[in-house]
Structures are given as structure tokens and as C-alpha cells.
Scaffold this motif. Structure first.
Motif, mmCIF file in Angstrom:
data_model
loop_
_atom_site.group_PDB
_atom_site.id
_atom_site.type_symbol
_atom_site.label_atom_id
_atom_site.label_comp_id
_atom_site.label_asym_id
_atom_site.label_seq_id
_atom_site.Cartn_x
_atom_site.Cartn_y
_atom_site.Cartn_z
ATOM 1 N N GLN A 87 0.862 -1.185 0.000
ATOM 2 C CA GLN A 87 0.000 0.000 0.000
ATOM 3 C C GLN A 87 0.893 1.227 0.000
ATOM 4 O O GLN A 87 1.966 1.217 0.599
ATOM 5 N N LYS A 131 1.227 4.235 1.777
ATOM 6 C CA LYS A 131 0.598 4.757 2.996
ATOM 7 C C LYS A 131 1.554 5.606 3.832
ATOM 8 O O LYS A 131 1.328 5.820 5.012
ATOM 9 N N LEU A 162 -8.391 -3.410 -0.055
ATOM 10 C CA LEU A 162 -7.836 -2.880 1.196
ATOM 11 C C LEU A 162 -7.092 -3.945 1.989
ATOM 12 O O LEU A 162 -6.258 -3.624 2.825
ATOM 13 N N LYS A 163 -7.407 -5.215 1.749
ATOM 14 C CA LYS A 163 -6.721 -6.302 2.444
ATOM 15 C C LYS A 163 -5.752 -6.993 1.490
ATOM 16 O O LYS A 163 -6.039 -7.166 0.312
ATOM 17 N N ARG A 164 -4.626 -7.380 2.039
ATOM 18 C CA ARG A 164 -3.577 -7.981 1.217
ATOM 19 C C ARG A 164 -4.072 -9.167 0.404
ATOM 20 O O ARG A 164 -3.622 -9.404 -0.713
ATOM 21 N N ASN A 165 -5.031 -9.944 1.006
ATOM 22 C CA ASN A 165 -5.483 -11.144 0.285
ATOM 23 C C ASN A 165 -6.770 -10.933 -0.495
ATOM 24 O O ASN A 165 -7.386 -11.888 -0.950
ATOM 25 N N ASP A 166 -7.184 -9.678 -0.696
ATOM 26 C CA ASP A 166 -8.326 -9.420 -1.584
ATOM 27 C C ASP A 166 -7.965 -9.867 -2.998
ATOM 28 O O ASP A 166 -6.793 -9.858 -3.372
ATOM 29 N N SER A 175 -10.259 3.930 -3.143
ATOM 30 C CA SER A 175 -9.223 2.949 -3.482
ATOM 31 C C SER A 175 -7.805 3.451 -3.180
ATOM 32 O O SER A 175 -6.824 2.806 -3.527
ATOM 33 N N PHE A 203 -5.552 0.846 -1.651
ATOM 34 C CA PHE A 203 -5.626 -0.503 -2.208
ATOM 35 C C PHE A 203 -4.209 -1.060 -2.463
ATOM 36 O O PHE A 203 -3.298 -0.339 -2.895
ATOM 37 N N TYR A 204 -4.071 -2.333 -2.154
ATOM 38 C CA TYR A 204 -2.793 -3.025 -2.427
ATOM 39 C C TYR A 204 -2.534 -3.090 -3.923
ATOM 40 O O TYR A 204 -3.459 -3.266 -4.720
#
Ligand code: SIN
Ligand code: FE2
Length: 214
Positions: A132, A134, A159-163, A182, A185-186
Motif C-alpha cells: 500500500q 501509505k 484494502l486487504k492484502r489477500n483481496d 481505493s 488498495f494493495y
């Protein structure tokens, strides 16, 4: 290879809420952007930064703007001075600012005023693991990302690493803008495939414009 899109006008592809791909948006400015990269790198050379965990990044990086992104033993930071040269990062070339303004506007972020531009250089095999962006204090500002040279596979998740990840090929002149919902977003870049590009030789370059200060 015959490029059927060589004379095409840029076109837009929605990517996510707040995110869009502006295909070929930077094609016409590419020569000026490449000249800008060369000028910046002459003063603040590309280098392979080492993460706080001791990992040497495969992507070579430099910066321009009022502040630049780098790593040290404690973490990631934006600073006015290039730690390698001891001098301030080079100013953002005019062509960078003009292109970024137009892209941000086209993507629906007319108030974006970047103060930092990270320049990434990918040689064959270089990649950027899923992460991300950030380290910027004001997340209302989007990220504007410009691709130059060899194509690369960009991963864009959630938003989550495993999305689940979308994978898209970014080509010479493509611009991705992500912000709003977004913004965090990763995303990442898969290992660059070897090749030759008329504008960049064996490399891919990427510019990411950020607002790194409040
Ligand atoms: C980045 O995430 O900073 C760069 C992405 C890219 O090289 O397209
Ligand atoms: Fe990033």
C-alpha cells in the motif's frame, strides 16, 4: 510489431471506485518525460534502496520534487535531501507537473498538487511486491502513476492484502490514478519480462506522483 493503437486517442478504463486507467494518456509527453528522467538522474542517480528488513529492492529508484521517498534502517520516509548525494532532490521538471495535472483532472481529482515524484526503473526481473502507498499523511490526495517503456503486469487488489487481484498490462504512456475509496488498495508489479523498447531500451520506468506533505 504492428501497433494498431499507435495513432489512437487516449481512452479510459475504469479500475475500481476512485481508480481509472488512462490508456496512452502520456504517450505524446513521453519524450519530454524521458528527458526529465535523465536530467533528474544526472543529479540524483538511480539506486537500489534497502528496506528496513535488510532486503535490497530490485527496482532502482530516484526522486524529484520538494521531498523524495526513501528507506532507512527505521522505515520509509519522505525527506528534502537525497541521502545519497546530501543535496536536495532535483525539482520536478515542468513536463512532469503538466502531465500530472492533466491526468489528475481527467481522473476526477482537479485539486491534486503533487510535491513528490518517485521514479522507478525496472530492469528485466525487477518487481514490486504487493504493498500500500501509505507513507503520505493526507490520504485525500490520489496517486498518479505513469508507465513508460517496456510493458509490465500491474496487480491491483483491495484494502486487504489477500483481496482478489486484477491484473492488467501497463504499456508505454498508460497512466493509472487511484484515490478516494481505493487510495489504500494493495498493488504491485510482476517481474519485468526482458525486451527492447524504442523509447527506453531494456527498461520500464514508472513515475508516481504523490502529495507527501500535509
Ligand atoms: C508503485 O507502486 O510505486 C509503482 C507501480 C508501478 O511501477 O507501476
Ligand atoms: Fe505503490
Amino acid at each position: 510489431m504492428l501497433d494498431l493503437f499507435a495513432d489512437a486517442e487516449p481512452w479510459e478504463e475504469p479500475l475500481a471506485d476512485g481508480a481509472v486507467v488512462l490508456r496512452r494518456f502520456a504517450l505524446a509527453s513521453a519524450p519530454a518525460l524521458m528527458a526529465g528522467i535523465e536530467a533528474v538522474a544526472a543529479r540524483s542517480p538511480f539506486r537500489h534502496m534497502v528496506t528496513p528488513g535488510g532486503y535490497t529492492m530490485s527496482v532502482a529508484m530516484t526522486n524529484c520534487g520538494e521531498v523524495g521517498w526513501s528507506t532507512n534502517l527505521k522505515g520509509y520516509l519522505y525527506a528534502q535531501v537525497d541521502p545519497q548525494t546530501g543535496a536536495p532532490w532535483p525539482a520536478m521538471p515542468g513536463a512532469f507537473r503538466t502531465l500530472c495535472d492533466a491526468a489528475a483532472r481527467a481522473a476526477g481529482y482537479p485539486d491534486f498538487t503533487p510535491d513528490a515524484c518517485l521514479i522507478n526503473r525496472y530492469a528485466p526481473g525487477a518487481k514490486l511486491s504487493l504493498h500500500q502507498d501509505k507513507d503520505e499523511p493526507d490520504l485525500r490526495a490520489p496517486i498518479v502513476s505513469v508507465s513508460l517503456g517496456l510493458p509490465a503486469v500491474f496487480q491491483f487488489g483491495g484494502l486487504k492484502r489477500n483481496d482478489p487481484l486484477k491484473r492488467l498490462l501497463l504499456e508505454h504512456g498508460d497512466v493509472v490514478v487511484w484515490g478516494g475509496p481505493s487510495r489504500l488498495f494493495y498493488h504491485g508489479i510482476q517481474p519485468l519480462k526482458p525486451g527492447q523498447h524504442p523509447a527506453t531500451g531494456e527498461y520500464r520506468y514508472n513515475l508516481t506522483f504523490r502529495q507527501a506533505r500535509k
